[in-house]
Design a protein around this motif. Structure first.
Motif, PDB file in Angstrom:
ATOM      1  N   ILE A   1      37.886  41.045  40.512  1.00  0.00           N
ATOM      2  CA  ILE A   1      36.468  40.094  40.610  1.00  0.00           C
ATOM      3  C   ILE A   1      36.712  38.808  39.967  1.00  0.00           C
TER       4      ILE A   1
ATOM      5  N   TYR B   1      30.003  30.475  45.409  1.00  0.00           N
ATOM      6  CA  TYR B   1      30.400  31.375  46.440  1.00  0.00           C
ATOM      7  C   TYR B   1      29.376  32.305  46.970  1.00  0.00           C
TER       8      TYR B   1
ATOM      9  N   ARG C   1      28.972  33.569  40.004  1.00  0.00           N
ATOM     10  CA  ARG C   1      29.253  33.476  41.336  1.00  0.00           C
ATOM     11  C   ARG C   1      28.513  32.406  42.058  1.00  0.00           C
TER      12      ARG C   1
ATOM     13  N   TYR D   1      29.499  45.459  46.481  1.00  0.00           N
ATOM     14  CA  TYR D   1      29.251  44.452  45.673  1.00  0.00           C
ATOM     15  C   TYR D   1      28.292  43.889  45.230  1.00  0.00           C
TER      16      TYR D   1
ATOM     17  N   LYS E   1      38.806  36.590  41.486  1.00  0.00           N
ATOM     18  CA  LYS E   1      38.510  35.592  42.502  1.00  0.00           C
ATOM     19  C   LYS E   1      37.296  34.743  41.707  1.00  0.00           C
ATOM     20  N   LEU E   2      36.679  34.922  40.841  1.00  0.00           N
ATOM     21  CA  LEU E   2      35.751  33.903  40.334  1.00  0.00           C
ATOM     22  C   LEU E   2      36.458  32.829  39.355  1.00  0.00           C
TER      23      LEU E   2
ATOM     24  N   TYR F   1      32.846  36.332  50.100  1.00  0.00           N
ATOM     25  CA  TYR F   1      33.964  35.674  49.620  1.00  0.00           C
ATOM     26  C   TYR F   1      34.463  36.439  48.522  1.00  0.00           C
ATOM     27  N   VAL F   2      33.548  37.062  47.461  1.00  0.00           N
ATOM     28  CA  VAL F   2      33.898  37.533  46.253  1.00  0.00           C
ATOM     29  C   VAL F   2      34.446  38.934  46.476  1.00  0.00           C
TER      30      VAL F   2
ATOM     31  N   GLN G   1      28.558  36.272  48.442  1.00  0.00           N
ATOM     32  CA  GLN G   1      29.049  37.785  47.994  1.00  0.00           C
ATOM     33  C   GLN G   1      30.325  38.163  48.570  1.00  0.00           C
TER      34      GLN G   1
ATOM     35  N   ARG H   1      29.455  29.017  41.058  1.00  0.00           N
ATOM     36  CA  ARG H   1      30.843  28.509  41.576  1.00  0.00           C
ATOM     37  C   ARG H   1      30.425  28.164  43.058  1.00  0.00           C
TER      38      ARG H   1
END
Length: 301
Positions: free
Chosen positions: A51, A18, A13, A33, A54-55, A22-23, A20, A16
């Motif tokens: 998950i 991103y 994450r 999460y 999303k990642l 957003y994920v 938490q 990336r």
């Protein structure tokens, strides 16, 4: 130190860029999460898949990152078996010895089958003793035949032992394999497994001079070989198509496909497979028919 599940999710994450929030959005609450990343709770399987999606990371890649520093000996053996080229017998012998050492400490049905697979191929290609090679292959089938459901690793093993059956029985098993693979349609590993099964069935049919049926199998797999860039399999399929065309009086077109096979193997510099391909062509086009078991090319990787 081995990484925990949540540690790997957090690492990916952050890499990336991103958050938490957003994920987690649409999957679970951010607080839940956060607990996943702290290894306080584990998500359900469906949420875990969501998950990963999303990642933007595959299940296989996630498992590799998670386990690369902590694979068990059994996992390492299975990975080696799935990646070894069964036509490179020095590598096969090393794997056989590694499996033998493992079995001295721990008995395991699957690992025992992998040992039988290695032993049978080694015997076949060092002594050409077909009956002894079949002895070990039949041990695998004795267990597999009891199952109503085969998974991908099971099918890879079944593909290996197709040669113990008459061609008509092998073809029926191939049809059963195709049916078992239907739920996995569009999955790369499943389609590549089916490619390997069909290429091996083709040589059994060529041996029995069932050229039309063999060609049908090859015509199905050639596009898949191209799709997944399986160049070794493509070269073998082209060569076997060339054998069929030669035997059915399409000699000009036959030469074109055999030349394509040579060109592919020269391009990828697989000299071992190139030598084995030359032997197979000699068996069928020059010296007369021999049993497929006496050929060195077997498609399993």
């Amino acid at each position: 130190m081995a990484k925990d599940f949540g540690d790997v999710l957090k690492e990916i994450r952050i890499d990336r860029g991103y958050s938490q929030q957003y994920v987690a959005e649409g999957i679970m609450g951010q607080s839940a999460y956060s607990k996943v990343e702290r290894n306080e709770i584990e998500p359900t399987f469906r949420k875990w898949l969501a998950i990963l999606e999303k990642l933007n990371i595959s299940v296989d890649e996630f498992r590799y990152i998670l386990n690369k520093e902590s694979l068990t000996t059994k996992e390492k053996i299975i990975n080696e078996f799935l990646s070894v080229n069964f036509n490179h017998f020095d590598d096969l012998k090393l794997l056989r010895d590694e499996i033998s050492a493992y079995l001295q400490e721990d008995e395991d049905y699957l690992i025992r089958d992998l040992f039988y697979a290695c032993e049978s191929l080694i015997i076949l290609n060092t002594t050409q003793n077909v009956e002894e090679a079949q002895f070990f292959a039949k041990k695998i089938w004795e267990r597999m035949d009891k199952f109503d459901k085969w998974y991908l690793l099971d099918i890879r093993l079944i593909n290996y032992i197709l040669f113990i059956f008459p061609s008509e029985v092998a073809v029926n098993i191939g049809k059963r394999v195709s049916k078992q693979l239907e739920p996995y349609h569009s999955m790369k590993e499943a389609e590549v497994t089916l490619v390997n099964v069909n290429i091996n069935l083709a040589i059994l049919l060529i041996y029995n001079q069932q050229y039309s049926e063999a060609l049908d199998y090859l015509e199905k797999v050639i596009p898949l070989c191209k799709k997944y860039q399986k160049y070794n399999q493509l070269a073998i399929a082209y060569s076997r198509k060339g054998i069929i065309l030669q035997k059915t009086a399409e000699s000009k077109e036959s030469s074109e496909y055999i030349e394509k096979a040579y060109a592919i193997l020269h391009a990828i510099e697989d000299t071992k497979l190139l030598g084995e391909l030359e032997k197979e062509l000699a068996y069928y086009l020059e010296e007369g028919f021999k049993h497929p078991l006496q050929l060195e090319i077997s498609v399993h990787e």
